[in-house]
Design an enzyme around this catalytic site. Structure first.
Site, PDB file in Angstrom:
ATOM      1  N   ASP A  76       0.848  -1.207   0.000  1.00  0.00           N
ATOM      2  CA  ASP A  76       0.000   0.000   0.000  1.00  0.00           C
ATOM      3  C   ASP A  76       0.879   1.251   0.000  1.00  0.00           C
ATOM      4  O   ASP A  76       0.884   2.015   0.939  1.00  0.00           O
ATOM      5  CB  ASP A  76      -0.959  -0.007   1.203  1.00  0.00           C
ATOM      6  N   ASP A 133       6.817   1.065   1.803  1.00  0.00           N
ATOM      7  CA  ASP A 133       6.448   0.084   0.770  1.00  0.00           C
ATOM      8  C   ASP A 133       7.213   0.360  -0.524  1.00  0.00           C
ATOM      9  O   ASP A 133       7.687  -0.568  -1.182  1.00  0.00           O
ATOM     10  CB  ASP A 133       4.956   0.170   0.441  1.00  0.00           C
ATOM     11  N   ASN A 139      -2.247   2.772   3.673  1.00  0.00           N
ATOM     12  CA  ASN A 139      -1.575   4.057   3.871  1.00  0.00           C
ATOM     13  C   ASN A 139      -2.336   5.177   3.164  1.00  0.00           C
ATOM     14  O   ASN A 139      -2.346   6.320   3.621  1.00  0.00           O
ATOM     15  CB  ASN A 139      -0.139   3.992   3.356  1.00  0.00           C
ATOM     16  N   THR A 198       2.799  -6.027   2.777  1.00  0.00           N
ATOM     17  CA  THR A 198       3.336  -4.973   3.645  1.00  0.00           C
ATOM     18  C   THR A 198       2.291  -3.914   3.973  1.00  0.00           C
ATOM     19  O   THR A 198       2.631  -2.826   4.438  1.00  0.00           O
ATOM     20  CB  THR A 198       4.580  -4.313   3.003  1.00  0.00           C
ATOM     21  N   PHE A 220      -0.577  -0.520  12.879  1.00  0.00           N
ATOM     22  CA  PHE A 220      -1.501   0.012  11.881  1.00  0.00           C
ATOM     23  C   PHE A 220      -2.042  -1.050  10.931  1.00  0.00           C
ATOM     24  O   PHE A 220      -3.260  -1.159  10.731  1.00  0.00           O
ATOM     25  CB  PHE A 220      -0.812   1.134  11.079  1.00  0.00           C
ATOM     26  N   ASN A 221      -1.176  -1.827  10.280  1.00  0.00           N
ATOM     27  CA  ASN A 221      -1.643  -2.754   9.243  1.00  0.00           C
ATOM     28  C   ASN A 221      -2.666  -3.751   9.784  1.00  0.00           C
ATOM     29  O   ASN A 221      -3.645  -4.065   9.113  1.00  0.00           O
ATOM     30  CB  ASN A 221      -0.462  -3.527   8.639  1.00  0.00           C
ATOM     31  N   HIS A 247       9.915   0.132   8.308  1.00  0.00           N
ATOM     32  CA  HIS A 247       9.176  -1.103   8.587  1.00  0.00           C
ATOM     33  C   HIS A 247       9.237  -2.120   7.438  1.00  0.00           C
ATOM     34  O   HIS A 247       9.770  -3.217   7.593  1.00  0.00           O
ATOM     35  CB  HIS A 247       7.700  -0.775   8.861  1.00  0.00           C
ATOM     36  N   ASP A 248       8.635  -1.763   6.310  1.00  0.00           N
ATOM     37  CA  ASP A 248       8.385  -2.749   5.252  1.00  0.00           C
ATOM     38  C   ASP A 248       9.648  -3.353   4.635  1.00  0.00           C
ATOM     39  O   ASP A 248       9.651  -4.543   4.291  1.00  0.00           O
ATOM     40  CB  ASP A 248       7.517  -2.127   4.157  1.00  0.00           C
TER      41      ASP A 248
END
Length: 310
Positions: free
Chosen positions: A10, A15, A39, A124, A165-166, A240-241
């Site tokens: 996203d 990402d 996102n 992700t 969040f995800n 993160h991703d």
């Protein structure tokens, strides 16, 4: 032999960087890119994936649009983190090619069905597309090698006190994925908050003399703004991703523990929490390999090495 992968994302700054890292590698065969709403809205994340692939000159990779909202909830987006476009900061090219007519779920199914080697799924963003695919095509589970996902946390959340969040965006989808009995690697906040990119790392990336590295430096400049809020206690910005791609290509950078992970879908204060049984306090069998630590300097070196290939 290359490892076949499908990236479900996203974009989103981190990402976008994951896409860039994955496509720098000669070890990964990116069969498709599918987009999820998270996102930003589905229309914007799809456009962003096309823009990144246009920057990379990878018009050969099929891109498909996924579910416009979570399975059972209204969509929540993170425009406060990623901006109005979802990729605010650098000037990316307009898409030079169009997405395929198939849905994300249809494209994932086609690529998994056709692959001679089991496919690794790399989500992700929220897990909506993956959950729909797993539910609609149970006969294809046998040709999935593993699901390497960014999401969740064994400790505190980053969207609510309990939830990352995800997973928070679509906990019902996450519940389906973690109950699928497929091999799962979970890159949660416990490791991604250690995977911080510092100002000096961004400058190191900016010195790489190619347009892709310059774009990544500008993505990180914008991404850093949100994470400078003192409430986080960060020195840099957690990337993160890209931990998913680093895990696939440099697993020695990480420490992992096999755990049972459950998804809270109904809690008043804990919706979207990943309940990680790190100490085997329940009788539930392990269903995920959970990352807890990362060699941060090695992670930065990995990113630099990937970007230098452009």
């Amino acid at each position: 032999m290359k490892r076949p992968v499908i990236l479900d994302c996203d974009p989103g700054h981190d990402d976008a960087i994951s896409l860039i890292l994955a496509l720098s590698s000669t070890e990964l065969d990116v069969l498709a890119v599918t987009t999820s709403a998270g996102n930003q809205t589905q229309a914007k994340t799809l456009n962003n994936a096309l823009r990144v692939l246009t920057l990379l000159g990878r018009h050969d990779i099929p891109v498909a649009s996924g579910a416009p909202k979570p399975l059972a909830r209204e969509l929540i987006i993170a425009d406060n983190v990623h901006g109005e476009s979802g990729l605010d900061g650098p000037k990316l090219p307009d898409p030079a090619f169009a997405p395929v007519a198939q849905t994300a779920i249809e494209l994932i199914a086609e690529k998994v069905r056709q692959s001679d080697t089991p496919v690794t799924l790399i989500p992700t963003g929220p897990l909506t597309n993956i959950a729909i695919f797993l539910t609609a095509y149970p006969e294809l589970h046998a040709n999935i090698h593993s699901i390497v996902l960014m999401g969740g946390a064994a400790g505190a959340g980053n969207w609510t006190p309990a939830a990352e969040f995800n997973i928070f965006v679509d906990p019902e989808a996450a519940d389906i994925v973690f109950k699928s009995k497929l091999p799962i690697v979970m890159c949660g906040l416990d490791v991604t908050h250690e995977a911080q990119i510092m100002d000096e790392d961004i400058e190191r990336i900016r010195k790489i003399d190619n347009p892709v590295a310059q774009c990544v430096a500008e993505l990180l400049d914008f991404f850093m703004i949100y994470h400078r809020d003192p409430k986080w206690g960060f020195t840099g910005a957690p990337l993160h991703d890209p931990c998913t791609i680093a895990w696939l290509l440099k697993p020695e950078l990480f420490t992992t523990t096999d755990c049972w992970v459950g998804i809270e879908t109904k809690g008043e204060y804990t919706q979207g929490m990943t309940v990680v049984d790190r100490y085997q306090l329940t009788s539930n069998p392990h269903n995920a390999k959970v990352m807890f630590n990362i060699d941060r300097p090695g992670f930065v070196d990995f990113i630099v090495d990937c970007l230098e290939k452009y």
